[in-house]
Design a protein around this motif. Structure first.
Motif, PDB file in Angstrom:
ATOM      1  N   VAL A  33       0.828  -1.197   0.000  1.00  0.00           N
ATOM      2  CA  VAL A  33       0.000   0.000   0.000  1.00  0.00           C
ATOM      3  C   VAL A  33       0.872   1.260   0.000  1.00  0.00           C
ATOM      4  O   VAL A  33       0.610   2.207  -0.734  1.00  0.00           O
ATOM      5  N   SER A  34       1.946   1.236   0.777  1.00  0.00           N
ATOM      6  CA  SER A  34       2.844   2.396   0.791  1.00  0.00           C
ATOM      7  C   SER A  34       3.551   2.524  -0.552  1.00  0.00           C
ATOM      8  O   SER A  34       3.755   3.628  -1.058  1.00  0.00           O
ATOM      9  N   ALA A  36       2.363   1.737  -3.417  1.00  0.00           N
ATOM     10  CA  ALA A  36       1.421   2.305  -4.381  1.00  0.00           C
ATOM     11  C   ALA A  36       1.489   3.817  -4.346  1.00  0.00           C
ATOM     12  O   ALA A  36       1.493   4.478  -5.388  1.00  0.00           O
ATOM     13  N   PHE A  37       1.576   4.358  -3.142  1.00  0.00           N
ATOM     14  CA  PHE A  37       1.643   5.819  -3.009  1.00  0.00           C
ATOM     15  C   PHE A  37       2.923   6.356  -3.657  1.00  0.00           C
ATOM     16  O   PHE A  37       2.892   7.332  -4.405  1.00  0.00           O
ATOM     17  N   ILE A  39       4.644   4.951  -5.990  1.00  0.00           N
ATOM     18  CA  ILE A  39       4.545   4.784  -7.441  1.00  0.00           C
ATOM     19  C   ILE A  39       3.779   5.949  -8.067  1.00  0.00           C
ATOM     20  O   ILE A  39       4.075   6.383  -9.170  1.00  0.00           O
ATOM     21  N   ALA A  40       2.784   6.462  -7.357  1.00  0.00           N
ATOM     22  CA  ALA A  40       2.001   7.568  -7.906  1.00  0.00           C
ATOM     23  C   ALA A  40       2.768   8.878  -7.836  1.00  0.00           C
ATOM     24  O   ALA A  40       2.629   9.727  -8.713  1.00  0.00           O
ATOM     25  N   VAL A  41       3.568   9.037  -6.784  1.00  0.00           N
ATOM     26  CA  VAL A  41       4.285  10.305  -6.630  1.00  0.00           C
ATOM     27  C   VAL A  41       5.446  10.391  -7.620  1.00  0.00           C
ATOM     28  O   VAL A  41       5.749  11.471  -8.126  1.00  0.00           O
TER      29      VAL A  41
ATOM     30  N   GLY B 107      -4.427   0.882  -3.756  1.00  0.00           N
ATOM     31  CA  GLY B 107      -3.367   1.004  -2.767  1.00  0.00           C
ATOM     32  C   GLY B 107      -3.278   2.412  -2.204  1.00  0.00           C
ATOM     33  O   GLY B 107      -3.211   2.609  -0.989  1.00  0.00           O
ATOM     34  N   ILE B 108      -3.318   3.409  -3.106  1.00  0.00           N
ATOM     35  CA  ILE B 108      -3.193   4.799  -2.641  1.00  0.00           C
ATOM     36  C   ILE B 108      -4.369   5.161  -1.739  1.00  0.00           C
ATOM     37  O   ILE B 108      -4.196   5.760  -0.677  1.00  0.00           O
ATOM     38  N   PHE B 111      -3.933   3.577   1.514  1.00  0.00           N
ATOM     39  CA  PHE B 111      -2.827   4.226   2.217  1.00  0.00           C
ATOM     40  C   PHE B 111      -3.288   5.542   2.843  1.00  0.00           C
ATOM     41  O   PHE B 111      -3.042   5.808   4.018  1.00  0.00           O
ATOM     42  N   LEU B 193      -5.020   7.776 -12.095  1.00  0.00           N
ATOM     43  CA  LEU B 193      -4.776   7.566 -10.659  1.00  0.00           C
ATOM     44  C   LEU B 193      -5.536   8.563  -9.770  1.00  0.00           C
ATOM     45  O   LEU B 193      -6.254   8.142  -8.863  1.00  0.00           O
TER      46      LEU B 193
END
Lengths: 302, 327
Positions: A33-34, A36-37, A39-41, B107-108, B111, B193
């Motif tokens: 989950v972390s 994923a964050f 990866i988006a940033v 996931g985001i 999170f 996203l």
């Protein structure tokens, strides 16, 4: 002395240790989950870095903000994006001037007058459709109406009209949500004082929700300014400044980027990235303004 | 405060008070109502205009509009256009983007709502929302100029190892430049996203605290809390959000137009194909909209895109309509 059976608990304790299997699963989930964050940033940082690195030096020159590309070919340096900046701002402004009153009145109708009426259902349905319309289809809508049916030339005003189609659903939605959360007690208190309904709406209900509505409008404006599909279809590009939104070609930052992109040399490339930085700067400034204005217009709670 | 003159007579309940409708009220409600009617009529009228313009071109069309793969719309006397290839590329690239974006957004959203420290959750959410603020033309440039060359080793590896699978076959454009559906799909995924995350987050946040605390009291780990309470509660909202994202991806124009290389060869279900989506085809031809018949061909394609996004959005809405717990 040995421990006797009497000292041993009769049943197992209620709190057991978490088995390693469950702990491992929990760990994995947390990591994923972390990740994923992150990866988006990553693309956001990468993209902003690219844009700033390639275009920032261009924006620092005074010419960039004061000159157009008039008389320059793709091989000559110099010039600026003044004509495109003007186009972007004017098209966004005209769009807001048309869309905002309509959208706010529609939201007022939906919340204050039309609750559950047949017309309200139709309006909600239309707004739902509009909110899902791709920008290219909105541009075709206006093309079919403005250019082929009415026979008018392509112009910046036609672009603004298609942006109106994209902006109305956003503003209606935000305003509707905000009007709904204005407490009924406020309305009732106003009615109890004998104040007419329309004045209650104008002086009590809307001002209570105003700060949120303004934020919504500003964000919507920032969003439509970056739209490229409508400008591609509804207005031609020009290197010169054109102040008249009703006639002639008019540049805007996305259109500027799209046509300079085709000049495949370093000068054209630098202009593209310069325009990208400018567009991001304008959007950032509008977003910041939205925050400031919403702070200033917020209803004092004390 | 000034005291008002007191009227000693109490209001009587017997006589019904006359309802006074003030002119201001009538004007204002009339304005609100006509604004509403305006947009309904406007959309209906625009729909009619679009159809009116598409029909003559469709009649003059020599190819089958739905099943032909060729697109010749430049010469108004010899129209021969079919939307099949465009439609397939549109759907294929969007679904590829969705497959990448769905797990990451889930996931985001988890999170931000369940894992991130309370104080950081808000700024983190703001960062994700920033992704939505970047104009799509900038995504397109970044994808074509920066991302595509970077992906070359990855696509080369996929092509050489999994080349037997139709998805990773050598496509109809030069893979090494990277102007393929693969690159476009990844950029689209990044653009999806923030959309999927924003809606999923809102739904996940509404998970009843009682359920979460109940699960915790039974000794659930954090992941077990998510699996047993947050996910079952938010599933419909998450699917709905993903469908809305799909609708957005289907209509994305300029980013796809910049990234994809055009080709005269037909689409072959490979991620390394080029080609055009409906939206990018229309945008590319925009400068040539000089004859109403030619424009009509593109408008017909636009109508197909409109119907497609309409259906996808309707499905998205059907997942959450009537769900009381989401309101």
């Amino acid at each position: 002395m040995t421990t006797t059976d009497l000292q041993r608990p009769a049943t197992a304790p209620a709190f057991q240790h978490i088995s390693s299997g469950r702990r491992a699963k929990n760990m994995t989930a947390t990591v994923l989950v972390s990740a994923a964050f992150v990866i988006a940033v990553a693309p956001l940082v990468w993209l902003l870095w690219t844009v700033l690195e390639k275009g920032f030096t261009h924006v620092l020159t005074a010419d960039w903000w004061q000159k157009s590309l008039a008389g320059l070919t793709g091989r000559q340096e110099g010039g600026g994006a003044y004509h495109a900046i003007y186009g972007t701002l004017v098209q966004g402004l005209i769009c807001a001037v048309i869309a905002v009153p309509i959208a706010i009145m529609v939201a007022i109708y939906l919340v204050e007058y039309g609750r559950d009426s047949k017309l309200a259902k139709w309006i909600t349905f239309t707004v739902d459709i509009l909110s899902g319309v791709p920008s290219i289809v909105a541009a075709l809508f206006i093309y079919a109406l403005w250019v082929t049916t009415l026979g008018l030339p392509r112009s910046a005003f036609a672009v603004s009209l298609s942006l109106v189609l994209l902006m109305i659903p956003v503003v209606v939605r935000t305003t509707e949500e905000l009007l709904k959360i204005v407490p009924d007690e406020l309305r009732e208190a106003s009615y109890a004082l004998g104040i007419p309904k329309w004045k209650t709406i104008v002086k009590i209900v809307v001002p209570t929700a105003l700060s949120g509505i303004i934020t919504g409008i500003m964000l919507a404006v920032a969003r439509v300014m970056g739209e490229t599909a409508p400008v591609l279809i509804l207005v031609g590009y020009t290197q010169f400044i054109n102040y008249d939104p009703f006639g002639g070609n008019m540049a805007s930052l996305p259109l500027f980027m799209n046509s300079e992109r085709l000049t495949t040399n370093e000068i054209g490339e630098a202009r593209v990235w310069g325009a990208a930085v400018t567009l991001i700067l304008i959007i950032t400034v509008i977003n910041l303004l939205a925050t400031v204005i919403s702070r200033l217009t917020a209803v004092k709670t004390k | 405060m000034e005291s008002r003159p007191h009227d000693p007579r109490p209001p009587s309940a017997d006589q019904p008070a006359k309802v006074i409708v003030r002119p201001g009220d009538r004007i204002f409600s009339g304005l609100a109502k006509s604004a509403g009617i305006l947009i309904v009529v406007m959309i209906a009228a625009i729909g009619v205009f679009l159809l009116a313009q598409a029909v003559p071109s469709l009649i003059a069309n020599k190819a089958n509009f739905l099943f032909s793969r060729e697109w010749v719309a430049g010469d108004p006397t010899n129209l021969s256009f079919g939307v099949l290839d465009l439609l397939l590329v549109t759907v294929f690239s969007s679904i590829f983007a969705l497959i990448i974006a769905m797990p990451i957004s889930l996931g985001i959203a988890l999170f931000l709502t369940q894992y991130a420290p309370r104080r950081l959750a808000r700024p983190f959410a703001y960062v994700i929302d920033l992704l939505a603020a970047v104009p799509s033309i900038i995504y397109g440039l970044w994808g074509a100029v920066v991302l595509a060359p970077t992906l070359e080793p990855v696509t080369g590896w996929l092509n050489s190892v999994f080349g037997w699978l139709f998805l990773f076959e050598t496509g109809n454009v030069d893979r090494s430049i990277g102007q393929t559906i693969f690159t476009a799909g990844i950029v689209l995924a990044v653009m999806l996203l923030p959309i999927i995350t924003a809606i999923s987050r809102e739904v996940f946040e509404r998970t009843p605290t009682m359920q979460i605390e109940g699960a915790l009291a039974l000794g659930a780990t954090r992941w077990e809390v998510v699996r047993t309470t947050v996910l079952p509660f938010g599933k419909a909202g998450y699917i709905s959000a993903s469908m809305l994202g799909l609708g957005r991806a289907l209509g994305e124009t300029i980013a796809v137009m910049i990234i994809l290389a055009t080709t005269s060869r037909t689409f072959g279900w490979s991620l390394f194909d080029g080609g055009d989506t409906i939206a990018s085809k229309i945008a590319r031809a925009a400068a040539e909209f000089n004859d109403p018949r030619s424009a009509g061909a593109y408008i017909a394609a636009g109508l197909v895109l409109f119907l497609l996004t309409f259906v996808v959005n309707a499905i998205a809405r059907s997942f959450i309509v009537g769900k009381k717990e989401y309101e």
